[in-house]
Design an enzyme around this catalytic site. Structure first.
Site, PDB file in Angstrom:
ATOM      1  N   ARG A  56       0.850  -1.218   0.000  1.00 41.98           N
ATOM      2  CA  ARG A  56       0.000   0.000   0.000  1.00 41.98           C
ATOM      3  C   ARG A  56       0.875   1.253   0.000  1.00 41.98           C
ATOM      4  O   ARG A  56       0.533   2.282  -0.590  1.00 41.98           O
ATOM      5  CB  ARG A  56      -0.938  -0.029   1.205  1.00 41.98           C
ATOM      6  CG  ARG A  56      -1.991  -1.126   1.098  1.00 41.98           C
ATOM      7  CD  ARG A  56      -2.947  -1.108   2.252  1.00 41.98           C
ATOM      8  NE  ARG A  56      -3.750   0.112   2.269  1.00 41.98           N
ATOM      9  CZ  ARG A  56      -4.447   0.497   3.350  1.00 41.98           C
ATOM     10  NH1 ARG A  56      -4.399  -0.227   4.457  1.00 41.98           N
ATOM     11  NH2 ARG A  56      -5.171   1.592   3.311  1.00 41.98           N
ATOM     12  N   GLN A  86      -9.948   9.001   8.197  1.00 42.23           N
ATOM     13  CA  GLN A  86      -9.769   7.567   8.469  1.00 42.23           C
ATOM     14  C   GLN A  86      -8.657   7.024   7.566  1.00 42.23           C
ATOM     15  O   GLN A  86      -8.221   5.898   7.746  1.00 42.23           O
ATOM     16  CB  GLN A  86     -11.057   6.788   8.180  1.00 42.23           C
ATOM     17  CG  GLN A  86     -12.237   7.193   9.053  1.00 42.23           C
ATOM     18  CD  GLN A  86     -13.517   6.532   8.590  1.00 42.23           C
ATOM     19  OE1 GLN A  86     -13.772   5.363   8.864  1.00 42.23           O
ATOM     20  NE2 GLN A  86     -14.322   7.281   7.868  1.00 42.23           N
ATOM     21  N   VAL A  88      -5.042   6.463   5.800  1.00 45.55           N
ATOM     22  CA  VAL A  88      -3.665   6.385   6.316  1.00 45.55           C
ATOM     23  C   VAL A  88      -2.682   6.980   5.307  1.00 45.55           C
ATOM     24  O   VAL A  88      -1.485   7.027   5.553  1.00 45.55           O
ATOM     25  CB  VAL A  88      -3.296   4.914   6.661  1.00 45.55           C
ATOM     26  CG1 VAL A  88      -4.133   4.463   7.863  1.00 45.55           C
ATOM     27  CG2 VAL A  88      -3.481   3.972   5.479  1.00 45.55           C
ATOM     28  N   ASP A  89      -3.234   7.477   4.171  1.00 44.01           N
ATOM     29  CA  ASP A  89      -2.336   8.123   3.196  1.00 44.01           C
ATOM     30  C   ASP A  89      -2.025   9.552   3.653  1.00 44.01           C
ATOM     31  O   ASP A  89      -2.672  10.075   4.560  1.00 44.01           O
ATOM     32  CB  ASP A  89      -2.974   8.102   1.789  1.00 44.01           C
ATOM     33  CG  ASP A  89      -4.265   8.920   1.689  1.00 44.01           C
ATOM     34  OD1 ASP A  89      -5.307   8.379   1.269  1.00 44.01           O
ATOM     35  OD2 ASP A  89      -4.229  10.131   2.023  1.00 44.01           O
ATOM     36  N   HIS A 104      -6.873   6.432  12.022  1.00 47.66           N
ATOM     37  CA  HIS A 104      -6.465   5.025  11.868  1.00 47.66           C
ATOM     38  C   HIS A 104      -4.993   4.871  11.586  1.00 47.66           C
ATOM     39  O   HIS A 104      -4.558   3.819  11.111  1.00 47.66           O
ATOM     40  CB  HIS A 104      -7.296   4.364  10.752  1.00 47.66           C
ATOM     41  CG  HIS A 104      -8.751   4.282  11.099  1.00 47.66           C
ATOM     42  ND1 HIS A 104      -9.732   4.044  10.148  1.00 47.66           N
ATOM     43  CD2 HIS A 104      -9.406   4.417  12.280  1.00 47.66           C
ATOM     44  CE1 HIS A 104     -10.919   4.020  10.736  1.00 47.66           C
ATOM     45  NE2 HIS A 104     -10.746   4.261  12.037  1.00 47.66           N
ATOM     46  N   GLY A 172     -16.685  10.680   1.329  1.00 51.18           N
ATOM     47  CA  GLY A 172     -16.133   9.414   0.857  1.00 51.18           C
ATOM     48  C   GLY A 172     -15.940   8.361   1.915  1.00 51.18           C
ATOM     49  O   GLY A 172     -14.878   7.729   1.985  1.00 51.18           O
TER      50      GLY A 172
HETATM   51  N1  APR Z   1     -15.373  10.260  -4.282  1.00 49.41           N
HETATM   52  C1  APR Z   1     -15.974  10.228  -3.055  1.00 49.41           C
HETATM   53  N2  APR Z   1     -16.398   9.080  -2.469  1.00 49.41           N
HETATM   54  C2  APR Z   1     -16.219   7.938  -3.156  1.00 49.41           C
HETATM   55  C3  APR Z   1     -15.611   7.889  -4.433  1.00 49.41           C
HETATM   56  C4  APR Z   1     -15.179   9.127  -4.992  1.00 49.41           C
HETATM   57  N3  APR Z   1     -14.597   9.190  -6.202  1.00 49.41           N
HETATM   58  N4  APR Z   1     -15.577   6.584  -4.847  1.00 49.41           N
HETATM   59  C5  APR Z   1     -16.147   5.861  -3.850  1.00 49.41           C
HETATM   60  N5  APR Z   1     -16.542   6.657  -2.841  1.00 49.41           N
HETATM   61  C6  APR Z   1     -17.197   6.308  -1.582  1.00 49.41           C
HETATM   62  C7  APR Z   1     -18.024   5.030  -1.617  1.00 49.41           C
HETATM   63  O1  APR Z   1     -19.324   5.291  -2.124  1.00 49.41           O
HETATM   64  C8  APR Z   1     -18.044   4.655  -0.135  1.00 49.41           C
HETATM   65  O2  APR Z   1     -19.108   5.298   0.540  1.00 49.41           O
HETATM   66  O3  APR Z   1     -16.189   6.076  -0.614  1.00 49.41           O
HETATM   67  C9  APR Z   1     -16.705   5.212   0.394  1.00 49.41           C
HETATM   68  C10 APR Z   1     -15.680   4.118   0.644  1.00 49.41           C
HETATM   69  O4  APR Z   1     -16.143   3.338   1.721  1.00 49.41           O
HETATM   70  P1  APR Z   1     -15.132   2.293   2.361  1.00 49.41           P
HETATM   71  O5  APR Z   1     -14.400   1.575   1.270  1.00 49.41           O
HETATM   72  O6  APR Z   1     -15.902   1.520   3.383  1.00 49.41           O
HETATM   73  O7  APR Z   1     -14.034   3.215   3.083  1.00 49.41           O
HETATM   74  P2  APR Z   1     -14.121   3.862   4.523  1.00 49.41           P
HETATM   75  O8  APR Z   1     -15.521   4.261   4.866  1.00 49.41           O
HETATM   76  O9  APR Z   1     -13.086   4.923   4.588  1.00 49.41           O
HETATM   77  O10 APR Z   1     -13.660   2.634   5.488  1.00 49.41           O
HETATM   78  C11 APR Z   1     -13.525   2.946   6.860  1.00 49.41           C
HETATM   79  O11 APR Z   1     -12.619   0.728   7.229  1.00 49.41           O
HETATM   80  O12 APR Z   1     -11.233  -0.958   6.574  1.00 49.41           O
HETATM   81  C12 APR Z   1     -11.369   0.094   7.444  1.00 49.41           C
HETATM   82  O13 APR Z   1      -9.622   1.265   8.426  1.00 49.41           O
HETATM   83  C13 APR Z   1     -10.288   1.093   7.214  1.00 49.41           C
HETATM   84  O14 APR Z   1     -10.412   3.485   7.398  1.00 49.41           O
HETATM   85  C14 APR Z   1     -11.046   2.356   6.827  1.00 49.41           C
HETATM   86  C15 APR Z   1     -12.407   2.119   7.438  1.00 49.41           C
END
Ligand code: APR
Length: 231
Positions: A56, A86, A88-89, A104, A172
């Site tokens: 990553r 949330q 980590v980048d 995180h 997001g």
């Molecule tokens: N712009 C904005 N949002 C977007 C885009 C985009 N181009 N593409 C996708 N998304 C949205 C999706 O619709 C979704 O709601 O980003 C969200 C991604 O959700 P997850 O993959 O669940 O990510 P996240 O909510 O940050 O996960 C939370 O889970 O695995 C753990 O520690 C990890 O910090 C992470 C936590």
């Protein structure tokens, strides 16, 4: 200046080419999350976990902040902006955001296995880690990441920030992972809330949903804030 508090998730970095977790093709579709991102997984097979974060980190070193990150940094000319992420980048920092709180952890840092507060920044040119990685005093090092099953120490300062927000923005995130997903509950009554996501999770009807990606969504948010909150 009004306080603008912004909570971001993996979707914030999607347009920079960084995979999200739960979208189709997301990270958790290709990796067993409890093997590579949990405390038990790290105890079971630390090398697998180090290698997962090495991969990553390499992906991150090839990525650039997107227009959404840059748009949030630009809002600092009119607002006191705090980013709670949330992610980590380090794309918010690289875009120029001054106040970034990582709930995180951070890919570009390591910490000693035994003392979480002993954190070291990684040199981008020597960013790979392994179970043999040591700090200058010979202490074993691990990724500076909050694994599942571990406490989220930065949640308290994050709640403090949200409780002081004049405007709260969520970008997001699928709002499924706590405690981060619960930040929305700490706003003062009457605080305007915006949620930028092309496929938003269910939220109360008083949340202003901007059904767009981060770049377009932040541009629309900026237009709204400029028109409504000029003081
Ligand atoms: N712009 C904005 N949002 C977007 C885009 C985009 N181009 N593409 C996708 N998304 C949205 C999706 O619709 C979704 O709601 O980003 C969200 C991604 O959700 P997850 O993959 O669940 O990510 P996240 O909510 O940050 O996960 C939370 O889970 O695995 C753990 O520690 C990890 O910090 C992470 C936590």
């Amino acid at each position: 200046m009004k306080k603008l508090v912004i909570s971001t998730g993996a979707g914030m970095s999607a347009e920079s080419g960084i995979s999200t977790f739960r979208d189709s093709g997301g990270l958790w579709e290709n990796y067993p999350v409890m093997d590579v991102a949990s405390a038990d997984g790290f105890r079971r097979n630390p090398r697998l976990v180090h290698d997962f974060y090495n991969a990553r980190r390499r992906e991150l070193l090839k990525a650039e902040p997107n227009a959404g990150h840059l748009g949030l940094a630009a809002l600092e000319k009119d607002y006191e902006v705090y980013v709670i992420t949330q992610n980590v980048d380090d794309l918010h920092e690289r875009a120029g955001s001054s106040n970034v709180l990582h709930l995180h952890g951070e890919l570009m840092a390591v910490r000693t296995v035994d003392e979480p507060y002993r954190v070291y920044r990684l040199d981008p040119d020597h960013a790979d880690t392994s179970p043999e990685s040591r700090d200058p005093e010979g202490r074993p090092l691990r990724p500076h990441i909050v694994f599942f099953q571990e406490a989220v120490p930065m949640m308290e300062p994050a709640v403090e920030l949200v409780s002081q927000a004049d405007v709260f923005v969520v970008i997001g995130t699928s709002l499924v992972v706590y405690p981060a997903a619960g930040l929305l509950n700490y706003i003062r009554r009457g605080t305007p809330v915006y949620y930028i996501d092309p496929n938003p999770a269910p939220v109360p009807e008083w949340v202003h949903v901007i059904r767009k990606g981060a770049s377009e969504g932040v541009a629309e948010l900026t237009r709204i804030l400029t028109s409504q909150y000029n003081d």
